[in-house]
Design a protein around this motif. Sequence first.
Motif, PDB file in Angstrom:
ATOM      1  N   LYS A  42      32.750  32.493 -75.585  1.00  5.29           N
ATOM      2  CA  LYS A  42      31.528  33.313 -75.483  1.00  5.29           C
ATOM      3  C   LYS A  42      30.614  33.078 -76.681  1.00  5.29           C
ATOM      4  N   TRP A  43      31.199  32.921 -77.836  1.00  4.73           N
ATOM      5  CA  TRP A  43      30.399  32.585 -79.024  1.00  4.73           C
ATOM      6  C   TRP A  43      29.618  31.291 -78.772  1.00  4.73           C
ATOM      7  N   PHE A  44      30.310  30.307 -78.202  1.00  4.54           N
ATOM      8  CA  PHE A  44      29.663  29.008 -77.968  1.00  4.54           C
ATOM      9  C   PHE A  44      28.503  29.147 -76.985  1.00  4.54           C
ATOM     10  N   MET A  45      28.741  29.928 -75.913  1.00  4.15           N
ATOM     11  CA  MET A  45      27.680  30.082 -74.911  1.00  4.15           C
ATOM     12  C   MET A  45      26.499  30.853 -75.500  1.00  4.15           C
ATOM     13  N   ALA A  46      26.789  31.892 -76.285  1.00  8.05           N
ATOM     14  CA  ALA A  46      25.702  32.662 -76.913  1.00  8.05           C
ATOM     15  C   ALA A  46      24.894  31.760 -77.850  1.00  8.05           C
ATOM     16  N   GLY A  75      13.437  32.680 -78.148  1.00  7.43           N
ATOM     17  CA  GLY A  75      14.545  33.562 -78.508  1.00  7.43           C
ATOM     18  C   GLY A  75      15.076  34.283 -77.291  1.00  7.43           C
ATOM     19  N   MET A  76      16.161  35.030 -77.463  1.00  9.94           N
ATOM     20  CA  MET A  76      16.728  35.794 -76.357  1.00  9.94           C
ATOM     21  C   MET A  76      17.203  37.129 -76.916  1.00  9.94           C
ATOM     22  N   SER A  77      16.939  38.198 -76.198  1.00 11.18           N
ATOM     23  CA  SER A  77      17.310  39.512 -76.722  1.00 11.18           C
ATOM     24  C   SER A  77      18.819  39.714 -76.614  1.00 11.18           C
ATOM     25  N   ILE A 116      21.618  38.637 -73.699  1.00  6.25           N
ATOM     26  CA  ILE A 116      22.876  37.956 -74.010  1.00  6.25           C
ATOM     27  C   ILE A 116      24.048  38.793 -73.480  1.00  6.25           C
ATOM     28  N   GLN A 117      23.960  40.105 -73.671  1.00  2.91           N
ATOM     29  CA  GLN A 117      25.028  40.998 -73.200  1.00  2.91           C
ATOM     30  C   GLN A 117      25.215  40.871 -71.694  1.00  2.91           C
ATOM     31  N   ARG A 118      24.101  40.920 -70.956  1.00  3.08           N
ATOM     32  CA  ARG A 118      24.188  40.834 -69.496  1.00  3.08           C
ATOM     33  C   ARG A 118      24.651  39.460 -69.036  1.00  3.08           C
ATOM     34  N   THR A 119      24.042  38.406 -69.630  1.00  2.00           N
ATOM     35  CA  THR A 119      24.331  37.043 -69.172  1.00  2.00           C
ATOM     36  C   THR A 119      25.795  36.670 -69.404  1.00  2.00           C
ATOM     37  N   LEU A 120      26.350  37.108 -70.544  1.00  2.00           N
ATOM     38  CA  LEU A 120      27.714  36.696 -70.885  1.00  2.00           C
ATOM     39  C   LEU A 120      28.755  37.774 -70.582  1.00  2.00           C
ATOM     40  N   ALA A 126      26.945  42.645 -78.706  1.00  2.00           N
ATOM     41  CA  ALA A 126      26.017  41.537 -78.459  1.00  2.00           C
ATOM     42  C   ALA A 126      24.988  41.447 -79.589  1.00  2.00           C
ATOM     43  N   TRP A 127      24.518  42.595 -80.031  1.00  2.00           N
ATOM     44  CA  TRP A 127      23.514  42.647 -81.111  1.00  2.00           C
ATOM     45  C   TRP A 127      24.093  42.061 -82.401  1.00  2.00           C
TER      46      TRP A 127
END
Length: 296
Positions: free
Chosen positions: A74-78, A88-90, A94-98, A106-107
């Motif tokens: 998950k770190w890699f995907m984020a 950028g991405m909020s 990131i929370q929803r996508t991953l 996520a923050w």
Amino acid sequence: MNLVDVNTLFSTEDKCRELLVRLRFPEGPRCLRCNMPVVELETEKQLFYCKDCDYQFSITAGTVFNDSHLPLTKWFMATLLLCEAKKGMSACQIQRTLGIGSYKTAWYLCHRIRHAMAQTDKPMMDGKVEMDTTYVGGVNRGKGISARVENKEVVLGIRKRNGDLRFFHTKDAKSGTMAQYIRENISEDVEIMFTDDFYANTVAMKKAGINNHKTIIHSKGQYVNGDIHTNTVESAFSLLKRGIMGTWHRLSAKHLAAYLEEMEFRFNRRNRSDLFLDTLRHMVTASALTFEKLTA
Ligand SMILES: [Zn+2]
């Protein structure tokens, strides 16, 4: 590298870990304490062991990954998502996508990636350099200049033509403040500096000892005069503003500098094919960022 590549190449914790070892220790793993070569223990936790000083550590010890409960996959995907999104991405996205459990996690994850992105060399800039300021955040109340700057944060942008960009969250747009950033970032033998005709710019250049300074007369509606313009730094500002409006709804003044570092990091590497690997390299070599420190 795209998301499909990341999912294929780094589909397991072991594969992610192997890459981090190569990025952190390109010449083979060494002890974090005494710098002697270490061996890998045949244990579930995959620790390194130093027989010289009897020390054990994991590949992520002391890095931004430190103490994280999130899987490396998950770190890699984020990381890929943050690298590849131009604006950028909020953390929410990131929370929803991953499928990350909480917004807070996520923050914190995004801020740790950003913290690593901030650890870059910033050599003095030379050549043809543009400088400008802009205001971000706050709400426009009423009309006129005061409405545009009240309760807002100042961002100073410096960009070398055909070269790197720097963003700074400054306390104000006064000449003394700008002169300090010029002294810290601009080489004494810079070929030429371009700004608009805002009076503080001219004073700042004098204070910083820059003699080759040309202004574009924005106050008279002039935007390009031959080679004189600030269009390349302004295009970076418009990307920043779209990022702030579109993705970082909860951006606070406190963390603005970190977002600027992220924007700058990505912008200066936008043509590099190793952006993802370079970001991971920063993440596995930057120091840890605790939640306490981030929110202090
Ligand atoms: Zn050691």
